[in-house]
Design a protein around this motif. Structure first.
Motif, PDB file in Angstrom:
ATOM      1  N   TYR A 154       0.831  -1.203   0.000  1.00  0.00           N
ATOM      2  CA  TYR A 154       0.000   0.000   0.000  1.00  0.00           C
ATOM      3  C   TYR A 154       0.870   1.259   0.000  1.00  0.00           C
ATOM      4  N   ILE A 155       1.891   1.279   0.842  1.00  0.00           N
ATOM      5  CA  ILE A 155       2.747   2.469   0.920  1.00  0.00           C
ATOM      6  C   ILE A 155       3.463   2.694  -0.408  1.00  0.00           C
ATOM      7  N   ALA A 156       3.985   1.625  -1.004  1.00  0.00           N
ATOM      8  CA  ALA A 156       4.695   1.766  -2.290  1.00  0.00           C
ATOM      9  C   ALA A 156       3.771   2.291  -3.376  1.00  0.00           C
ATOM     10  N   GLU A 157       2.496   1.922  -3.321  1.00  0.00           N
ATOM     11  CA  GLU A 157       1.552   2.325  -4.362  1.00  0.00           C
ATOM     12  C   GLU A 157       1.032   3.753  -4.186  1.00  0.00           C
ATOM     13  N   ILE A 158       1.158   4.331  -2.999  1.00  0.00           N
ATOM     14  CA  ILE A 158       0.673   5.703  -2.804  1.00  0.00           C
ATOM     15  C   ILE A 158       1.787   6.730  -2.793  1.00  0.00           C
ATOM     16  N   ALA A 159       3.025   6.304  -2.568  1.00  0.00           N
ATOM     17  CA  ALA A 159       4.117   7.248  -2.345  1.00  0.00           C
ATOM     18  C   ALA A 159       4.692   7.765  -3.656  1.00  0.00           C
ATOM     19  N   PRO A 160       5.087   9.046  -3.703  1.00  0.00           N
ATOM     20  CA  PRO A 160       5.822   9.556  -4.862  1.00  0.00           C
ATOM     21  C   PRO A 160       7.216   8.947  -4.901  1.00  0.00           C
ATOM     22  N   VAL A 161       7.847   9.030  -6.062  1.00  0.00           N
ATOM     23  CA  VAL A 161       9.128   8.366  -6.277  1.00  0.00           C
ATOM     24  C   VAL A 161      10.168   8.763  -5.240  1.00  0.00           C
ATOM     25  N   ASN A 162      10.273  10.061  -4.947  1.00  0.00           N
ATOM     26  CA  ASN A 162      11.340  10.542  -4.087  1.00  0.00           C
ATOM     27  C   ASN A 162      11.147  10.190  -2.619  1.00  0.00           C
ATOM     28  N   LEU A 163       9.966   9.691  -2.234  1.00  0.00           N
ATOM     29  CA  LEU A 163       9.698   9.338  -0.835  1.00  0.00           C
ATOM     30  C   LEU A 163       9.437   7.849  -0.645  1.00  0.00           C
ATOM     31  N   ARG A 164       9.313   7.097  -1.747  1.00  0.00           N
ATOM     32  CA  ARG A 164       8.826   5.729  -1.642  1.00  0.00           C
ATOM     33  C   ARG A 164       9.721   4.837  -0.774  1.00  0.00           C
ATOM     34  N   GLY A 165      11.022   4.924  -0.965  1.00  0.00           N
ATOM     35  CA  GLY A 165      11.919   4.062  -0.199  1.00  0.00           C
ATOM     36  C   GLY A 165      11.855   4.323   1.288  1.00  0.00           C
ATOM     37  N   ALA A 166      11.956   5.598   1.669  1.00  0.00           N
ATOM     38  CA  ALA A 166      11.943   5.941   3.092  1.00  0.00           C
ATOM     39  C   ALA A 166      10.619   5.581   3.744  1.00  0.00           C
ATOM     40  N   LEU A 167       9.516   5.872   3.074  1.00  0.00           N
ATOM     41  CA  LEU A 167       8.200   5.588   3.656  1.00  0.00           C
ATOM     42  C   LEU A 167       7.954   4.093   3.763  1.00  0.00           C
ATOM     43  N   THR A 168       8.375   3.321   2.766  1.00  0.00           N
ATOM     44  CA  THR A 168       8.184   1.879   2.836  1.00  0.00           C
ATOM     45  C   THR A 168       9.046   1.273   3.941  1.00  0.00           C
ATOM     46  N   THR A 169      10.233   1.839   4.171  1.00  0.00           N
ATOM     47  CA  THR A 169      11.104   1.349   5.232  1.00  0.00           C
ATOM     48  C   THR A 169      10.500   1.569   6.609  1.00  0.00           C
ATOM     49  N   LEU A 170       9.600   2.540   6.745  1.00  0.00           N
ATOM     50  CA  LEU A 170       8.934   2.750   8.027  1.00  0.00           C
ATOM     51  C   LEU A 170       8.168   1.507   8.470  1.00  0.00           C
ATOM     52  N   ASN A 171       7.812   0.649   7.525  1.00  0.00           N
ATOM     53  CA  ASN A 171       7.204  -0.638   7.869  1.00  0.00           C
ATOM     54  C   ASN A 171       8.089  -1.397   8.847  1.00  0.00           C
ATOM     55  N   GLN A 172       9.376  -1.513   8.525  1.00  0.00           N
ATOM     56  CA  GLN A 172      10.297  -2.246   9.387  1.00  0.00           C
ATOM     57  C   GLN A 172      10.592  -1.482  10.673  1.00  0.00           C
ATOM     58  N   VAL A 173      10.653  -0.154  10.591  1.00  0.00           N
ATOM     59  CA  VAL A 173      10.874   0.656  11.798  1.00  0.00           C
ATOM     60  C   VAL A 173       9.772   0.391  12.819  1.00  0.00           C
ATOM     61  N   MET A 174       8.534   0.369  12.354  1.00  0.00           N
ATOM     62  CA  MET A 174       7.413   0.175  13.270  1.00  0.00           C
ATOM     63  C   MET A 174       7.335  -1.264  13.773  1.00  0.00           C
ATOM     64  N   ILE A 175       7.753  -2.231  12.967  1.00  0.00           N
ATOM     65  CA  ILE A 175       7.830  -3.611  13.454  1.00  0.00           C
ATOM     66  C   ILE A 175       8.811  -3.696  14.617  1.00  0.00           C
ATOM     67  N   CYS A 176       9.992  -3.121  14.418  1.00  0.00           N
ATOM     68  CA  CYS A 176      11.007  -3.128  15.476  1.00  0.00           C
ATOM     69  C   CYS A 176      10.520  -2.389  16.716  1.00  0.00           C
ATOM     70  N   THR A 177       9.825  -1.277  16.493  1.00  0.00           N
ATOM     71  CA  THR A 177       9.291  -0.515  17.625  1.00  0.00           C
ATOM     72  C   THR A 177       8.270  -1.344  18.399  1.00  0.00           C
ATOM     73  N   GLY A 178       7.386  -2.025  17.682  1.00  0.00           N
ATOM     74  CA  GLY A 178       6.393  -2.874  18.344  1.00  0.00           C
ATOM     75  C   GLY A 178       7.031  -3.978  19.165  1.00  0.00           C
ATOM     76  N   VAL A 179       8.060  -4.630  18.610  1.00  0.00           N
ATOM     77  CA  VAL A 179       8.770  -5.679  19.346  1.00  0.00           C
ATOM     78  C   VAL A 179       9.438  -5.109  20.588  1.00  0.00           C
ATOM     79  N   SER A 180      10.129  -3.990  20.423  1.00  0.00           N
ATOM     80  CA  SER A 180      10.869  -3.395  21.536  1.00  0.00           C
ATOM     81  C   SER A 180       9.946  -2.934  22.649  1.00  0.00           C
ATOM     82  N   VAL A 181       8.829  -2.298  22.288  1.00  0.00           N
ATOM     83  CA  VAL A 181       7.875  -1.852  23.302  1.00  0.00           C
ATOM     84  C   VAL A 181       7.284  -3.042  24.056  1.00  0.00           C
ATOM     85  N   ALA A 182       6.974  -4.123  23.331  1.00  0.00           N
ATOM     86  CA  ALA A 182       6.453  -5.332  23.990  1.00  0.00           C
ATOM     87  C   ALA A 182       7.475  -5.906  24.957  1.00  0.00           C
ATOM     88  N   PHE A 183       8.756  -5.932  24.563  1.00  0.00           N
ATOM     89  CA  PHE A 183       9.812  -6.415  25.446  1.00  0.00           C
ATOM     90  C   PHE A 183       9.875  -5.598  26.739  1.00  0.00           C
TER      91      PHE A 183
END
Length: 475
Positions: A154-183
């Motif tokens: 979804y993020i890749a399909e809505i993001a403009p070219v110059n932001l697509r990589g950074a915004l899609t990487t936020l997927n992994q940032v939030m996964i790590c954040t969720g794991v860390s907060v649970a820990f």
């Protein structure tokens, strides 16, 4: 007559002319002018609540093991089933996520997956025995596995070219954040209360979906032209000129519509085999490089090395969030391929350091050096993984598949990822009993093979539209 023709041509030009920027392959492409991507940011924030939910599910079992087993009287085998059944649910979610997202849309798919997660948390909260726990964990795993596909797509399909990589990487940032907060929060909260906190990201996601648009590319695919234009305009800003981008997407969709509906067997046709090789290959190396074995049993690794498990786990949890965030800021500047290469090299170094540490410990050569090397190796490993191999394969996967096969291809790649997660987490303890040093040498060899694969097979996708990437790869 010449003056009249000149005036007519000027009238036909858009009032806001897009600026031209060069893509990485030397071709010109349009960049929208006059708009602001605030809706892209909002839509991304809402979507990555699903990524946070992913992390919350994955991190739940580690801090709750002793409390759940004590209160409900579970055996070690029963709790092991509770922990591992998550990956089985995720594999089911991976198989079905692509077709569901293609059939009902990205937004409705996220609603369905949120419902599974909420149901799972409530089942865990009210459980009085192992059955309700396992049902809840299986349900949450299904939602988690499905989110792992639909959010980056979804993020890749809505993001403009110059932001697509950074915004899609936020997927992994939030996964790590969720794991860390649970820990960390799991140290303080009772296990039932911790289960209720898992509902919060789902509530934010479900509320936010009312305010964000559907993926324009999916709308174009199903022939909803008015909704497609409206969604794209909303994402780019009301004053932005979307003419070129809309035409490029529409033309590409029309070309794809001439092709028959894709099945899993169609992925192995010549036109798709390279993108499938890239997507599946990256998922194989991401998981079989050892990440889930190390992540699930990091406390035991620190304890075996003679280091405080609680301190080591907290450092591990915080470090992966920080490094993943840094990687998100670099992906559209440095590119996907350089981050993958640096990450894979770091994984090899981390594995070798840890292997040396266990070799020294096994031969009683230097206990102090063994502990230092083990901690250093694990922290180098998780830093390297967070910098590239954690997030970038999901970014590339969301970019390389044509939309007519994205559902089945994405499901295949996600299924391979979750199978690898299960295989590594299941075999890790057996491998460590065989040889702790040999286990990390094996992981080092797999990560070394990943370096060769990245150099030889993986393309750079930075600064290019999805249509350009897919045309070149699948030509």
């Amino acid at each position: 007559m010449a003056d009249v023709e000149k005036i007519q041509q000027e009238i036909q030009q858009p009032l806001i002319k897009p600026k031209e920027i060069s893509s990485s392959d030397g071709r010109n492409q349009d960049k929208n002018d006059g708009g602001h991507p605030w809706m892209v940011y909002l839509s991304t924030f809402v979507a990555v609540c699903g990524s946070y939910e992913f992390g919350a599910c994955a991190g739940y079992s580690s801090p709750t093991q002793s409390a759940i087993t004590a209160e409900l009287g579970l055996s070690t085998a029963e709790f092991s089933l509770f922990g591992s059944i998550l990956t089985f649910g995720a594999m089911i979610g991976a198989i079905t996520s692509g077709p569901i997202a293609d059939f009902i849309g990205r937004k409705w798919a996220m609603r369905v997956y949120s419902a599974f997660c909420v149901g799972g948390w409530l089942s865990i909260y009210f459980s009085e025995g192992s059955l309700a726990l396992d049902v809840g964990r299986l349900s949450g795993g299904y939602g988690m596995g499905a989110f792992s596909y639909v959010v980056p797509v979804y993020i890749a399909e809505i993001a403009p070219v110059n932001l697509r990589g950074a915004l899609t990487t936020l997927n992994q940032v939030m996964i790590c954040t969720g794991v860390s907060v649970a820990f960390i929060v799991g140290i303080v909260l009772p296990w039932r209360a911790l289960a209720l906190t898992g509902i919060i990201p789902c509530a934010v996601l479900l509320s936010g979906l009312f305010f964000i648009p559907e993926s324009p590319r999916w709308l174009a695919k199903i022939g909803a032209k008015k909704e497609f234009v409206a969604a794209l305009q909303k994402l780019r800003g009301k004053d932005a000129d979307i003419t070129h981008e809309a035409d490029e997407i529409q033309n590409y969709i029309e070309e794809l519509e001439q092709l028959p509906k894709a099945s899993m067997f169609d992925l192995f046709q010549k036109r798709y085999i390279r993108s499938v090789t890239i997507g599946v290959g990256l998922m194989v190396f991401q998981q079989f490089g050892g990440i889930n074995g190390i992540c699930f049993y990091v406390s035991n690794i620190f304890e075996m090395a003679g280091f405080s498990p609680s301190i080591g786990t907290i450092i591990y949890a915080l470090l992966q969030v920080v490094v993943t965030t840094i990687g998100a800021t670099l992906i559209d500047k440095a590119g996907r391929k350089p981050l993958l290469l640096v990450s894979a090299v770091g994984l090899v170094v981390g594995c070798i350091l840890t292997a040396i540490a266990f070799y020294l410990k096994a031969h009683e050569l230097s206990e102090k050096a063994s502990a230092v090397l083990a901690v250093t190796g694990i922290l180098v490993y998780i830093s390297a993984f967070s910098a590239g191999m954690g997030a970038v394969p999901w970014v590339v996967m969301s970019e390389i598949f044509p939309i007519n096969v994205k559902g089945v291809a994405g499901s295949l790649a996600t299924l391979v990822n979750w199978f690898g997660a299960w295989a590594i987490s299941y075999t890790f303890n057996f491998l460590m009993e065989w040889s702790s040093c040999g286990t990390f040498i094996l992981y080092a060899a797999i990560n070394a093979a990943a370096i060769v694969f990245i150099v030889m097979v993986v393309p750079e996708t930075k600064g290019r539209t999805l249509e350009q990437i897919q045309t070149d790869i699948n030509a």
